[in-house]
Design a protein around this motif. Structure first.
Motif, PDB file in Angstrom:
ATOM      1  N   LYS A  40      98.219 -60.345  40.261  1.00 26.91           N
ATOM      2  CA  LYS A  40      97.284 -59.619  41.130  1.00 26.91           C
ATOM      3  C   LYS A  40      95.856 -60.066  40.923  1.00 26.91           C
ATOM      4  O   LYS A  40      95.037 -60.007  41.827  1.00 26.91           O
ATOM      5  CB  LYS A  40      97.394 -58.115  40.850  1.00 26.91           C
ATOM      6  CG  LYS A  40      98.359 -57.438  41.779  1.00 26.91           C
ATOM      7  CD  LYS A  40      98.003 -56.001  42.015  1.00 26.91           C
ATOM      8  CE  LYS A  40      98.821 -55.497  43.190  1.00 26.91           C
ATOM      9  NZ  LYS A  40      98.703 -54.069  43.390  1.00 26.91           N
ATOM     10  N   ASN A  43      93.709 -66.338  41.057  1.00 32.12           N
ATOM     11  CA  ASN A  43      92.925 -66.910  42.152  1.00 32.12           C
ATOM     12  C   ASN A  43      93.810 -67.395  43.282  1.00 32.12           C
ATOM     13  O   ASN A  43      93.316 -67.797  44.315  1.00 32.12           O
ATOM     14  CB  ASN A  43      92.090 -68.088  41.632  1.00 32.12           C
ATOM     15  CG  ASN A  43      91.073 -67.624  40.622  1.00 32.12           C
ATOM     16  OD1 ASN A  43      90.482 -66.554  40.786  1.00 32.12           O
ATOM     17  ND2 ASN A  43      90.881 -68.401  39.568  1.00 32.12           N
ATOM     18  N   ILE A  44      95.116 -67.400  43.022  1.00 25.88           N
ATOM     19  CA  ILE A  44      96.023 -67.972  44.021  1.00 25.88           C
ATOM     20  C   ILE A  44      96.444 -66.883  45.008  1.00 25.88           C
ATOM     21  O   ILE A  44      96.979 -65.842  44.606  1.00 25.88           O
ATOM     22  CB  ILE A  44      97.255 -68.603  43.339  1.00 25.88           C
ATOM     23  CG1 ILE A  44      96.775 -69.639  42.329  1.00 25.88           C
ATOM     24  CG2 ILE A  44      98.183 -69.231  44.363  1.00 25.88           C
ATOM     25  CD1 ILE A  44      97.807 -70.014  41.303  1.00 25.88           C
ATOM     26  N   TRP A  45      96.210 -67.147  46.265  1.00 27.66           N
ATOM     27  CA  TRP A  45      96.438 -66.159  47.314  1.00 27.66           C
ATOM     28  C   TRP A  45      97.888 -65.694  47.345  1.00 27.66           C
ATOM     29  O   TRP A  45      98.166 -64.506  47.399  1.00 27.66           O
ATOM     30  CB  TRP A  45      96.029 -66.790  48.656  1.00 27.66           C
ATOM     31  CG  TRP A  45      96.250 -65.897  49.835  1.00 27.66           C
ATOM     32  CD1 TRP A  45      95.382 -64.959  50.308  1.00 27.66           C
ATOM     33  CD2 TRP A  45      97.412 -65.862  50.680  1.00 27.66           C
ATOM     34  NE1 TRP A  45      95.930 -64.338  51.391  1.00 27.66           N
ATOM     35  CE2 TRP A  45      97.171 -64.863  51.646  1.00 27.66           C
ATOM     36  CE3 TRP A  45      98.612 -66.570  50.713  1.00 27.66           C
ATOM     37  CZ2 TRP A  45      98.091 -64.565  52.640  1.00 27.66           C
ATOM     38  CZ3 TRP A  45      99.524 -66.267  51.694  1.00 27.66           C
ATOM     39  CH2 TRP A  45      99.268 -65.269  52.640  1.00 27.66           C
ATOM     40  N   LEU A  46      98.790 -66.652  47.266  1.00 30.28           N
ATOM     41  CA  LEU A  46     100.214 -66.336  47.406  1.00 30.28           C
ATOM     42  C   LEU A  46     100.683 -65.399  46.290  1.00 30.28           C
ATOM     43  O   LEU A  46     101.379 -64.409  46.539  1.00 30.28           O
ATOM     44  CB  LEU A  46     101.043 -67.628  47.389  1.00 30.28           C
ATOM     45  CG  LEU A  46     102.535 -67.416  47.692  1.00 30.28           C
ATOM     46  CD1 LEU A  46     102.741 -66.970  49.126  1.00 30.28           C
ATOM     47  CD2 LEU A  46     103.333 -68.672  47.416  1.00 30.28           C
ATOM     48  N   ARG A  48      98.874 -63.311  44.560  1.00 28.24           N
ATOM     49  CA  ARG A  48      98.302 -61.973  44.785  1.00 28.24           C
ATOM     50  C   ARG A  48      99.119 -61.218  45.812  1.00 28.24           C
ATOM     51  O   ARG A  48      99.438 -60.039  45.643  1.00 28.24           O
ATOM     52  CB  ARG A  48      96.849 -62.099  45.281  1.00 28.24           C
ATOM     53  CG  ARG A  48      95.839 -62.321  44.183  1.00 28.24           C
ATOM     54  CD  ARG A  48      94.459 -61.877  44.635  1.00 28.24           C
ATOM     55  NE  ARG A  48      94.062 -62.398  45.928  1.00 28.24           N
ATOM     56  CZ  ARG A  48      93.389 -63.538  46.108  1.00 28.24           C
ATOM     57  NH1 ARG A  48      93.059 -64.270  45.064  1.00 28.24           N
ATOM     58  NH2 ARG A  48      93.054 -63.940  47.301  1.00 28.24           N
ATOM     59  N   LYS A  49      99.482 -61.918  46.911  1.00 28.10           N
ATOM     60  CA  LYS A  49     100.241 -61.262  47.980  1.00 28.10           C
ATOM     61  C   LYS A  49     101.611 -60.804  47.473  1.00 28.10           C
ATOM     62  O   LYS A  49     102.034 -59.683  47.729  1.00 28.10           O
ATOM     63  CB  LYS A  49     100.415 -62.231  49.161  1.00 28.10           C
ATOM     64  CG  LYS A  49      99.266 -62.163  50.142  1.00 28.10           C
ATOM     65  CD  LYS A  49      99.339 -60.925  51.013  1.00 28.10           C
ATOM     66  CE  LYS A  49      98.051 -60.597  51.700  1.00 28.10           C
ATOM     67  NZ  LYS A  49      97.067 -59.854  50.998  1.00 28.10           N
ATOM     68  N   THR A  52     101.263 -57.778  45.384  1.00 33.38           N
ATOM     69  CA  THR A  52     100.926 -56.591  46.173  1.00 33.38           C
ATOM     70  C   THR A  52     102.157 -56.047  46.885  1.00 33.38           C
ATOM     71  O   THR A  52     102.401 -54.839  46.898  1.00 33.38           O
ATOM     72  CB  THR A  52      99.840 -56.930  47.214  1.00 33.38           C
ATOM     73  OG1 THR A  52      98.798 -57.626  46.553  1.00 33.38           O
ATOM     74  CG2 THR A  52      99.301 -55.681  47.856  1.00 33.38           C
TER      75      THR A  52
END
Lengths: 244, 241
Positions: A40, A43-46, A48-49, A52
């Protein structure tokens, strides 16, 4: 009223199964929580998603449904995979490991949030200071972040563990021989359901008290500053009393 | 394993029927539980320790044992006693799975809510309560005009969490053969051998329900705490921002 009619040993054997299940799920759930929190905050978007979606879904789905889904669904999935490799026998994941998976996934979702909040509570300056004196990211994590996160997250984790302990009762639905299962059996064969469910409740209460006490001890241990302050104040009152 | 979408669509009406029961269980026990929780919290805050003992042990018991045990204690356990089986409550209430589930959920949630409300009441700044005393409010007035409205404003986030927990806990109603969402999913999947699909669909319905609950509580919280975002009207231009 509390004549257990020789079923006491059975209930205690159930209690050991419950404790084993709770502790195993705790360890795996904590690991999942740390992974989730790291994802979470990454820095990596994937990542984090994914984290979540994981916390949002798992905190909204009943644990019972999760237990059923993983126990039955996991067996179906396993059989499908094995069939691909040409193994056509009937297989089933054990109630214990199905329960461990379900409970640790649920625990991990809540633990993710607790760890994330605790990590965010540590001032960013400490992280920068660690970088400034040349610590590697992993060193920073082990030496600076983790000890403090532990202290901040402990009360929340303790509550979660109590929730986990109570959720272990759900795994009896898929046939794990825990406290709940054994007391149901005793209740059926003696026709005294109230006595045996009450006995189960009392065992759970005892375990709850045990964990609460243990958590208090851990919280005391995790906070050396508070302990030292207490020691100092005790010394100063002692000194005053000797002077006076 | 082939994923069968058709069975999800076919069983949707039954699942939604189950959802109605789930919502019923949560709403009824949520409202009654809130009422009892308020009383328990008040008793728990009493200065007389004799008054405190009963709510304390009640809360301790219901928070320290699994909901499943509580449901079984009420649904299966009470039948052990002759006196209860012969009482007038047995036939219409205590032998019915529906009412037993409601009773268990209500007792469980009121214990959790009592602790939440007690915590909220204790975080109300003392000055506000003293101010109520200073302008001569009676005990009842103070409770209904200052303590409870303030406590509610503080308590809502925790209350919404508790309602979500209750929504998740309501799945346990299926263990005493009630046809809530989980119960319907279990029954249909036993009939059609499409377990993954039905549990998946049930999970989605639970998720939707919990999002609806969270969203409406967020609106409610804004309304209850509107004093926090109050901006006085601009005197110069005479406009309300």
């Amino acid at each position: 009223m509390f004549d257990l009619q020789g079923f006491g040993a059975l209930l205690l054997s159930g209690a050991t199964v419950t404790i084993k299940l709770a502790l195993t799920s705790l360890v795996i759930g904590m690991a999942l929580g740390l992974l989730g929190a790291t994802a979470k905050l990454s820095n990596i978007w994937l990542l984090r998603k994914i984290a979540t979606v994981y916390t949002a879904t798992m905190r909204g789905i009943p644990e019972l449904l999760l237990v059923l889904f993983i126990y039955y669904g996991g067996s179906i999935l396993l059989m499908t995979i094995l069939k691909k490799f040409g193994y056509n026998e009937y297989v089933e994941i054990s109630a214990f490991w199905g329960g461990v998976m379900a409970l640790s996934i649920a625990f991990g979702a809540y633990a993710t949030e607790i760890f994330r909040m605790s990590i965010q509570e540590i001032p960013i300056g400490q992280h920068e200071a660690a970088q400034a004196i040349g610590m590697r990211p992993l060193q920073t994590f082990y030496r600076i972040t983790l000890p403090q996160v532990w202290q901040i997250a402990l009360p929340g984790l303790g509550n979660l563990f109590l929730v986990l302990l109570k959720d272990t009762a759900l795994v009896s639905v898929v046939g794990l021989k825990d406290i709940m299962y054994q007391s149901s059996r005793a209740a059926q064969s003696t026709q005294q359901p109230f006595t045996f469910y009450m006995a189960a409740a009392i065992i759970y209460l005892g375990l709850t008290m045990l964990i609460t006490g243990f958590m208090m001890w851990l919280e005391w241990r995790a906070n050396p500053a508070a302990r030292y302050a207490k020691k100092l104040s005790r010394q100063s009152t002692h000194r005053q009393s000797t002077i006076g | 394993m082939d994923w069968n979408w058709q069975v999800i669509f076919d069983s949707l009406p039954e699942l939604l029927n189950g959802a109605v029961l789930t919502v019923q269980l949560v709403v009824v026990s949520g409202i009654i539980g809130l009422f009892f929780g308020l009383i328990l919290a008040q008793l728990r805050l009493s200065k007389n320790w004799l008054v405190q003992v009963l709510p304390f042990s009640y809360i301790f018991f219901f928070r320290g044992t699994p909901l499943l045990v509580q449901i079984f204690l009420i649904y299966y356990g009470l039948g052990q006693f002759e006196a209860i089986r012969n009482s007038f409550l047995w036939e219409p209430v205590l032998s019915q799975a529906y009412w037993c589930a409601i009773i268990a959920f209500t007792m469980n949630t009121s214990a959790y809510l009592a602790e939440i409300i007690r915590g909220a009441i204790q975080t109300i700044p003392v000055g506000e309560l003293e101010a109520a005393d200073a302008i001569g409010m009676s005990k009842w007035q103070k409770l209904t005009r200052v303590t409870l409205p303030r406590a509610f404003g503080i308590v809502i986030p925790a209350y919404s969490n508790e309602v979500i927990f209750m929504l998740k806990g309501s799945a346990l109603a299926s263990t005493i053969a009630l046809m809530d969402i989980t119960g319907v999913a279990r029954t249909i999947s036993a009939r059609t051998y499409t377990l993954m699909e039905l549990f998946f669909a049930a999970g989605i319905i639970y998720l939707l329900l919990s999002w609806v609950i969270l969203f409406s509580f967020r609106l409610f919280e804004k309304r209850m705490n509107r004093h926090a975002s109050y901006v006085p009207p601009d005197v110069m231009t005479n406009t309300v921002p």
